[in-house]
Write an enzyme that holds these catalytic residues in place. Structure first.
Site, PDB file in Angstrom:
ATOM      1  N   ASP A 104     -64.177  47.555 -42.492  1.00  0.00           N
ATOM      2  CA  ASP A 104     -65.449  48.224 -42.260  1.00  0.00           C
ATOM      3  C   ASP A 104     -65.797  48.194 -40.777  1.00  0.00           C
ATOM      4  OD1 ASP A 104     -67.803  49.297 -44.025  1.00  0.00           O
ATOM      5  OD2 ASP A 104     -68.703  48.211 -42.353  1.00  0.00           O
ATOM      6  N   ALA A 105     -66.307  49.331 -40.284  1.00  0.00           N
ATOM      7  CA  ALA A 105     -66.663  49.437 -38.870  1.00  0.00           C
ATOM      8  C   ALA A 105     -67.764  48.468 -38.467  1.00  0.00           C
ATOM      9  CB  ALA A 105     -67.084  50.868 -38.550  1.00  0.00           C
ATOM     10  N   GLU A 148     -69.075  59.869 -45.221  1.00  0.00           N
ATOM     11  CA  GLU A 148     -70.097  60.297 -46.173  1.00  0.00           C
ATOM     12  C   GLU A 148     -71.113  61.247 -45.531  1.00  0.00           C
ATOM     13  OE1 GLU A 148     -71.683  56.913 -48.251  1.00  0.00           O
ATOM     14  OE2 GLU A 148     -69.739  56.420 -49.136  1.00  0.00           O
ATOM     15  N   GLN A 171     -69.032  60.664 -54.227  1.00  0.00           N
ATOM     16  CA  GLN A 171     -68.568  61.266 -55.471  1.00  0.00           C
ATOM     17  C   GLN A 171     -69.432  62.469 -55.864  1.00  0.00           C
ATOM     18  OE1 GLN A 171     -69.072  58.481 -58.858  1.00  0.00           O
ATOM     19  NE2 GLN A 171     -69.885  57.084 -57.336  1.00  0.00           N
ATOM     20  N   PRO A 172     -68.808  63.473 -56.472  1.00  0.00           N
ATOM     21  CA  PRO A 172     -69.431  64.802 -56.579  1.00  0.00           C
ATOM     22  C   PRO A 172     -70.605  64.873 -57.545  1.00  0.00           C
ATOM     23  CG  PRO A 172     -67.369  64.715 -57.805  1.00  0.00           C
ATOM     24  CD  PRO A 172     -67.461  63.433 -57.058  1.00  0.00           C
ATOM     25  N   HIS A 231     -65.210  59.356 -51.929  1.00  0.00           N
ATOM     26  CA  HIS A 231     -65.538  57.955 -52.178  1.00  0.00           C
ATOM     27  C   HIS A 231     -66.030  57.765 -53.608  1.00  0.00           C
ATOM     28  CE1 HIS A 231     -66.353  57.186 -47.598  1.00  0.00           C
ATOM     29  NE2 HIS A 231     -65.141  57.644 -47.844  1.00  0.00           N
ATOM     30  N   ARG A 270     -77.142  46.575 -56.632  1.00  0.00           N
ATOM     31  CA  ARG A 270     -78.420  45.852 -56.639  1.00  0.00           C
ATOM     32  C   ARG A 270     -78.939  45.590 -58.047  1.00  0.00           C
ATOM     33  NH1 ARG A 270     -79.113  49.726 -52.393  1.00  0.00           N
ATOM     34  NH2 ARG A 270     -78.851  48.721 -50.360  1.00  0.00           N
ATOM     35  N   GLU A 330     -62.342  55.637 -49.835  1.00  0.00           N
ATOM     36  CA  GLU A 330     -63.094  54.380 -49.831  1.00  0.00           C
ATOM     37  C   GLU A 330     -63.561  54.143 -51.253  1.00  0.00           C
ATOM     38  OE1 GLU A 330     -66.355  53.818 -46.898  1.00  0.00           O
ATOM     39  OE2 GLU A 330     -67.532  53.136 -48.632  1.00  0.00           O
ATOM     40  N   GLY A 369     -73.679  49.976 -52.177  1.00  0.00           N
ATOM     41  CA  GLY A 369     -74.737  49.152 -51.610  1.00  0.00           C
ATOM     42  C   GLY A 369     -74.220  47.816 -51.115  1.00  0.00           C
ATOM     43  N   TYR A 387     -67.827  42.962 -51.635  1.00  0.00           N
ATOM     44  CA  TYR A 387     -66.652  43.488 -52.329  1.00  0.00           C
ATOM     45  C   TYR A 387     -65.364  43.268 -51.543  1.00  0.00           C
ATOM     46  CZ  TYR A 387     -68.768  47.427 -49.705  1.00  0.00           C
ATOM     47  OH  TYR A 387     -69.382  48.213 -48.759  1.00  0.00           O
TER      48      TYR A 387
END
Length: 526
Positions: free
Chosen positions: A50-51, A203, A249-250, A275, A282, A322, A328, A370
């Site tokens: 992750d950046a 995203e 996701q679509p 993704h 949460r 990803e 989250g 994760y």
């Protein structure tokens, strides 16, 4: 189909791994050993960094830890994607005080004292990052050559293929992508002869929420076309990979972004990336991680993406650029524990069968719950699961069907084995229930010896599902030292034995003498 059947009683009793007698479900399965239904990329299981790790550049030095390099290298071949939310706030700011290239990968090694200090600071930093995510308050980040050098050296020394995510929120007055900063970065990487691939943006469906910038899909496709033109002018990157658009996701306006992007940008990319996460981190529950309906939800969404891409660009590869269990940042106390393995292994099995070529796990290192390694850089259950998958499962996907004793909480996938032995197959198995399962196999395969690899929590019963430790065939898995992983050996099951799948377990059954024609270079791809 060239396979045979065995029959057995519907219910039997046997002693499980804890020594207790329990009622088990018996299943009979059919394996087609002649037909390969598809073949995925050899780097199918890939990982991300992750950046957020670069929010303070000092944390990039964690990639110089011998431990994390050992863990990453064991997952090769794989892609290493560097990206995520903060990539669209990162601006390359060269210092022009270049260091010499590393003489060897050992030059990367981080002094133990500095590593300890960085890991302690990183634990605190993650709290700050989580708060920023909750408030959606992101600041522009400057990164120097140091970040790029450390990232490339880590990927190179680990045998991973680096994909670098560029900032897509840098916009000109006409709302097109301002490519000037990316051009400086590409020129620097070319001057260092850094072989790598590229992405643009993370995203785009959330740009407006994150930064108040709205970019439609058609414009984004034009931006990718511009990036491809820049790459074509480089001797080093003219044939490098370009992947995107890394859309969520679509549903809703994400579909509009997908379709608009494909109209203008499909020819610029080597693979379409999207993704996927199953649940909201949460408010999810332990039961969600074991719910077949939630696992099956991946099928409809994947097919939707595949159909839309194939309509515009037939044959274009589709990747999960990803993915993990919960969005989250993951689910605290779940996404980094044993129970997360059911979502992860099922996604690998189902994704390969449906037609995804690469699946990139969020996250090897980065903020959230994760990750594959903990704050001490020690491997978590999903790392061990990923390592076993890499060692045992090949890219050729075969067909397996349940004939009797069907149970949606028992999920099976079949591949050619990742082995030098032609004709070997691996049955990927998981039992999401508290009831043991006994699997009957065709006579053709039951004449073969079987190497058994069963992963279970280190604690018994449903309570153990939230453990951060895992056992392989009853033995607790740990690194031998910072540069050495244990030898993951299977237990040999003699020919003719049934396969036993304990409650709440993940397993790989390797049939070494199956002589599957689909795995000997003679199988036909359907």
């Amino acid at each position: 189909l060239r396979s045979f059947w065995t029959t057995c009683p519907c219910v039997s009793l046997f002693r499980d791994s804890n020594g207790t007698r329990s009622e088990s479900l018996d299943m009979t399965v059919d394996l087609d050993l002649t037909t390969m239904i598809r073949r995925v990329d050899p780097r199918f299981l890939s990982v991300t960094i992750d950046a957020s790790l670069a929010e303070e550049e000092k944390f990039m030095k964690l990639l110089s830890s011998p431990k994390i390099r050992t863990l990453a290298g064991a997952l090769s071949p794989a892609f290493l994607r560097f990206g995520g939310t903060r990539q669209d706030f990162m601006v390359f700011s060269p210092q022009s005080s270049l260091q010499d290239s590393l003489a060897s990968c050992e030059d990367l090694d981080l002094p133990p004292g500095l590593e300890k200090h960085l890991k302690e600071d990183w634990t605190l930093q993650q709290v700050v990052l989580l708060q920023e995510d909750l408030q959606r308050k992101y600041r522009r980040l400057k990164f120097t050559e140091s970040t790029v050098d450390l990232l490339h050296a880590f990927a190179n020394c680990s045998g991973l293929d680096l994909i670098f995510g560029l900032n897509a929120l840098l916009r000109s007055a006409d709302h097109s992508w301002n490519s000037s900063n990316a051009n400086v970065l590409l020129r620097y990487c070319e001057s260092r002869n850094y072989r790598m691939s590229w992405e643009l943006g993370n995203e785009p469906n959330s740009f407006e929420k994150k930064a108040g910038v709205r970019v439609d899909g058609y414009q984004l496709g034009l931006d990718f076309t511009r990036l491809r033109e820049m790459m074509s002018q480089s001797k080093l990157y003219r044939d490098a990979g370009l992947y995107g658009p890394d859309v969520g996701q679509p549903h809703g306006h994400r579909i509009d972004i997908m379709q608009g992007f494909l109209k203008s940008g499909a020819d610029a990319i080597d693979a379409f990336t999207w993704h996927h996460y199953y649940v909201n981190g949460r408010d999810t529950t332990l039961e969600d991680f074991l719910d077949p309906d939630i696992l099956d939800s991946l099928t409809l969404k994947t097919r939707d993406v595949l159909e839309k891409v194939d309509l515009v660009s037939p044959g274009k590869a589709v990747w999960l650029g990803e993915t993990s269990s919960a969005y989250g940042g993951g689910a605290v106390g779940l996404s980094d524990t044993f129970v997360a393995g059911f979502m992860w292994l099922d996604k690998l099995g189902l994704g390969a069968r449906l037609g995804l070529d690469v699946v990139m796990r969020q996250v090897l290192v980065g903020s959230g719950s994760y990750h594959l390694v903990d704050n001490n850089l020690d491997p978590l259950p999903d790392y061990w699961l990923s390592l076993l998958y890499k060692q045992l499962v090949g890219p050729e996907v075969l067909r397996v069907e349940t004939r009797s004793g069907s149970n949606r909480r028992v999920r099976l996938y079949l591949h050619c084995s990742h082995t030098q032995r032609p004709g070997s197959v691996t049955l990927v198995s998981m039992n999401l229930s508290g009831r043991s399962v006994r699997i009957s196999i065709p006579v053709l395969v039951s004449s073969s010896s079987v190497d058994v690899f069963v992963l279970q929590s280190d604690a018994p019963g449903k309570e153990g599902l939230c453990s951060r430790s895992v056992k392989l065939n009853g033995e607790l898995l740990n690194m031998v030292d910072d540069k050495t992983l244990p030898d993951l050996r299977g237990a040999r099951l003699p020919p003719g034995q049934h396969l036993e799948l304990p409650a709440f377990s993940l397993a790989f059954f390797v049939f070494t003498d199956a002589r599957a024609t689909a795995c000997q270079g003679r199988g036909r791809l359907r």
